[in-house]
Scaffold this motif. Structure first.
Motif, mmCIF file in Angstrom:
data_model
loop_
_atom_site.group_PDB
_atom_site.id
_atom_site.type_symbol
_atom_site.label_atom_id
_atom_site.label_comp_id
_atom_site.label_asym_id
_atom_site.label_seq_id
_atom_site.Cartn_x
_atom_site.Cartn_y
_atom_site.Cartn_z
ATOM 1 N N UNK A 137 -25.234 12.403 54.532
ATOM 2 C CA UNK A 137 -26.335 11.747 53.815
ATOM 3 C C UNK A 137 -27.122 10.865 54.777
ATOM 4 N N UNK A 138 -28.418 11.032 54.770
ATOM 5 C CA UNK A 138 -29.308 10.290 55.661
ATOM 6 C C UNK A 138 -29.661 11.035 56.922
ATOM 7 N N UNK A 139 -28.955 12.129 57.199
ATOM 8 C CA UNK A 139 -29.315 12.952 58.352
ATOM 9 C C UNK A 139 -30.681 13.590 58.129
ATOM 10 N N UNK A 140 -31.513 13.600 59.154
ATOM 11 C CA UNK A 140 -32.880 14.116 59.043
ATOM 12 C C UNK A 140 -32.996 15.451 59.751
ATOM 13 N N UNK A 141 -33.642 16.402 59.087
ATOM 14 C CA UNK A 141 -33.897 17.715 59.657
ATOM 15 C C UNK A 141 -35.404 17.875 59.793
ATOM 16 N N UNK A 142 -35.857 18.261 60.978
ATOM 17 C CA UNK A 142 -37.278 18.477 61.222
ATOM 18 C C UNK A 142 -37.470 19.897 61.730
ATOM 19 N N UNK A 143 -38.398 20.621 61.120
ATOM 20 C CA UNK A 143 -38.707 21.986 61.530
ATOM 21 C C UNK A 143 -40.133 22.046 62.057
ATOM 22 N N UNK A 144 -40.275 22.638 63.224
ATOM 23 C CA UNK A 144 -41.590 22.870 63.824
ATOM 24 C C UNK A 144 -41.956 24.318 63.520
ATOM 25 N N UNK A 145 -43.088 24.530 62.868
ATOM 26 C CA UNK A 145 -43.484 25.876 62.466
ATOM 27 C C UNK A 145 -44.922 26.153 62.866
ATOM 28 N N UNK A 146 -45.304 27.412 62.749
ATOM 29 C CA UNK A 146 -46.700 27.776 62.999
ATOM 30 C C UNK A 146 -47.582 27.334 61.840
ATOM 31 N N UNK A 147 -46.990 26.766 60.796
ATOM 32 C CA UNK A 147 -47.728 26.228 59.651
ATOM 33 C C UNK A 147 -47.665 24.696 59.630
ATOM 34 N N UNK A 195 -34.694 20.472 64.530
ATOM 35 C CA UNK A 195 -33.983 19.337 65.123
ATOM 36 C C UNK A 195 -33.181 18.645 64.023
ATOM 37 N N UNK A 196 -31.901 18.406 64.305
ATOM 38 C CA UNK A 196 -31.014 17.659 63.416
ATOM 39 C C UNK A 196 -30.808 16.275 64.022
ATOM 40 N N UNK A 197 -31.083 15.225 63.246
ATOM 41 C CA UNK A 197 -30.914 13.851 63.727
ATOM 42 C C UNK A 197 -29.964 13.118 62.782
#
Length: 187
Positions: free
Chosen positions: A129-139, A54-56
């Motif tokens: 700058x300030x954009x947040x990246x969230x990754x959902x993983x099996x870890x 997800x890119x926010x």
């Protein structure tokens, strides 16, 4: 000896739980000179799958005082090897759901970032700058924010593990138990 065993339990609660995730990072780069092609790659000593990114960009500030948005859909999507990437979202929050995206593989897409006020905004790396990246993983969950690379114009986000609430609670409980043991030793 009994005090030593209590101390060992408290210490393991406090510091052992902070190692719930293996050391790993996921890197998201935006090479500014390449037309805002965001390339996502991951690495780790062991393999796991990335299921969603997800890119926010709602916390970014463009030159016209608004935030970056995606106008339409991304172009030139390069799926992970043997997998798929399905786009979702709009505006300043969007992302991809994945099948078979292993941390040793890469995924890329191009997009035209505009500002919330201007559909033909000429974005630069500074706007990310300030954009947040969230990754959902099996870890577990990984997160990071875009920062300038060197003097720019490129930006990158190094995603690191986000501790689960249970991990943080265990850490605090362990520290509290250490404090209680120290207080009892003084009295």
């Amino acid at each position: 000896m009994k005090q030593l065993s209590k101390f060992a339990v408290a210490l393991s609660l406090a510091f052992g739980c902070s190692q719930a995730f293996a050391a790993a990072s996921i890197f998201v780069t935006e090479p500014g000179g390449d037309g805002f092609n965001i390339e996502t790659g991951g690495f780790n000593g062991s393999s796991y799958e990335i299921t969603k990114i997800v890119f926010d960009f709602s916390n970014t500030i463009t030159a016209d005082g608004s935030s970056l948005i995606i106008d339409g859909t991304p172009t030139s999507v390069t799926n992970p090897s043997g997998g798929t990437a399905t786009f979702f979202g709009s505006g300043s929050v969007f992302g991809f759901d994945f099948t078979s995206f292993n941390t040793f593989e890469t995924f890329s897409f191009k997009w035209d970032p505009d500002s919330a006020l201007n559909g033909s905004y000429g974005a630069t790396g500074v706007d990310f700058i300030g954009g947040i990246v969230t990754a959902y993983t099996t870890n577990g969950l990984y997160s990071g924010s875009f920062q300038l690379v060197g003097g720019g114009p490129d930006v990158a986000a190094a995603l690191t593990p986000v501790p689960e609430p249970v991990t943080s609670a265990s850490f605090l409980a362990g520290l509290g138990l250490l404090g209680l043991i120290a207080a009892r030793r003084r009295s």
